[in-house]
Design an enzyme around this catalytic site. Sequence first.
Site, PDB file in Angstrom:
ATOM      1  N   HIS A   1       0.840  -1.202   0.000  1.00  0.00           N
ATOM      2  CA  HIS A   1       0.000   0.000   0.000  1.00  0.00           C
ATOM      3  C   HIS A   1       0.877   1.256   0.000  1.00  0.00           C
ATOM      4  CE1 HIS A   1      -3.599   2.386   1.465  1.00  0.00           C
ATOM      5  NE2 HIS A   1      -2.593   3.187   1.814  1.00  0.00           N
ATOM      6  N   GLU A   2       1.884   1.288   0.879  1.00  0.00           N
ATOM      7  CA  GLU A   2       2.756   2.462   0.968  1.00  0.00           C
ATOM      8  C   GLU A   2       3.674   2.584  -0.248  1.00  0.00           C
ATOM      9  OE1 GLU A   2       2.257   4.708   3.087  1.00  0.00           O
ATOM     10  OE2 GLU A   2       0.782   3.533   4.206  1.00  0.00           O
TER      11      GLU A   2
END
Length: 528
Positions: free
Chosen positions: A211-212
Amino acid sequence: MTESGGSGQPQPDDDAAAERRPRPDGPDHPTPDARPGARSGDAPPDGPSDAPPPDHAAEAAAPTGEHATGADAPAHPGTPAPQEPGADRPRTPLTKPPVRAPQHPYAESRNQPPRATGTAGGGPSPFGAGDTEHPPGSDRPQRAKDPGGGILMGRPFGVPVYVAPSWFLVAALITWVFGGQLERVLPELGNVRYLVSLFFAVAFYASVLVHELAHTVAALRFKLPVRRIQLQFFGGVSEIEKESETPGREFVLAFVGPLLSLVLAGAFYGGMLLVEPGTVPGVLLAGLMISNLIVAAFNLLPGLPLDGGRMLRAVVWKITGKPMSGTIAAAWVGRALAVSVLIGLPLLTQSGVLGPKPGGLDGMDTVTDALLAAILAAIIWTGAGNSLRMARLREHLPELRARALTRRAVPVETDTPLSEALRRANDAGARALVIVAPDGEPVAVVREAAIVGIPEHRRPWVAVSGLAQDLTDGMRVSADLAGEELLDVLRTTPATEYLVVEDSGEIYGVLSAADVERAFVRAMARPS
């Protein structure tokens, strides 16, 4: 180099040697009452004083501000005195090419009262710009080669990824909670269930890392520097050091994270269809699918500091044309979300809306739900406030201009006595000293804190070279720098003073890091 008492003075061997030795009250070294800017009746101090910390050295040595008054006269004798408003101070001819005087010879005004500002966990610093503030440890800008923040796991796309110590706490919590669920679903596993639960915790945070990384790749695609990625107690954070230039890029940058979480949830759902239900792989894939759905849904909530809040900010920015308006709207929605989480999450858990109500629900479960809600609410509320402060910072950053903050300086030779150098500075109305080579090339800047640390009676015997910091390439600052570009230069090369030059190489003056720090604090305190 500070010495105190009579032992620090040279003792003449005879009367003839004493006559040949320079005297503090001679023609070249005027007494304190005779120095430019001194007022009648001023008396010199009884003895030497200790040097104040660098952050306060500028205030101890001389006042700041174009409109400094006589009440702001230097507290320490022999230091350069301020120029009265409208006064046409004489300039002493120098043996070296004259230094060009800045239009704004003083950095700031003491007549402006300081106003406190800061963020949770420390005030924002001009030497740590980015999505996450880093308070200064001193007035010397520091920029480590590695930002730190836990255990370094790798550098995908050149961005360091750290695991914060708090992650081990949440990993243990996930292992314990998920292990209890496995005991009901797969009782035959026994104690092995905790090993399976630990694998789930690691896999879940690997999903958070993806996600990051989506945010990071998008930021790098838009040429926005990313300081680091950190996995911590409640998920992860990508520290992007600059703001998106357009609302469209801001929207894309925020949306790619939840989008990747939804993609991962779909991939885990597809894996579930390929394995037998009720097995360890089936349970793990189901847990990862649900976890990524929760991560995506939570981050899409329209309030800062969540991704949905950044998307809302981009929309309001697009409509109003003002990024600050978007930040204010999204931050206040984020604060409303924090209150909703604090009150609503325990109620939803108790009512069973978020899932089957556990059969053994007791007071401890209620306390755990309330504690979890309080932590989440505090994170959202603090993040929303930090977003407002960072937006105000970026709005006022262009006001930090090297040309306006630079102090007037005079050039002196390496072996010039400190008292003579200060006399020249007083005559020129300057507040800084630059050491030049025989050919006129600047080679060092005299440190203001070191000047304050030398007692006046020793200054005729102290050469300015012993109080100087040699110039490096990073300590030569263009007079045209401003805003984030200026702060980036100061972060790269830590120093207390910098030589400010024109594009032609002509000396413009000296920039003090302490002056930049104070101007930064004033900008943060000023209403938007």
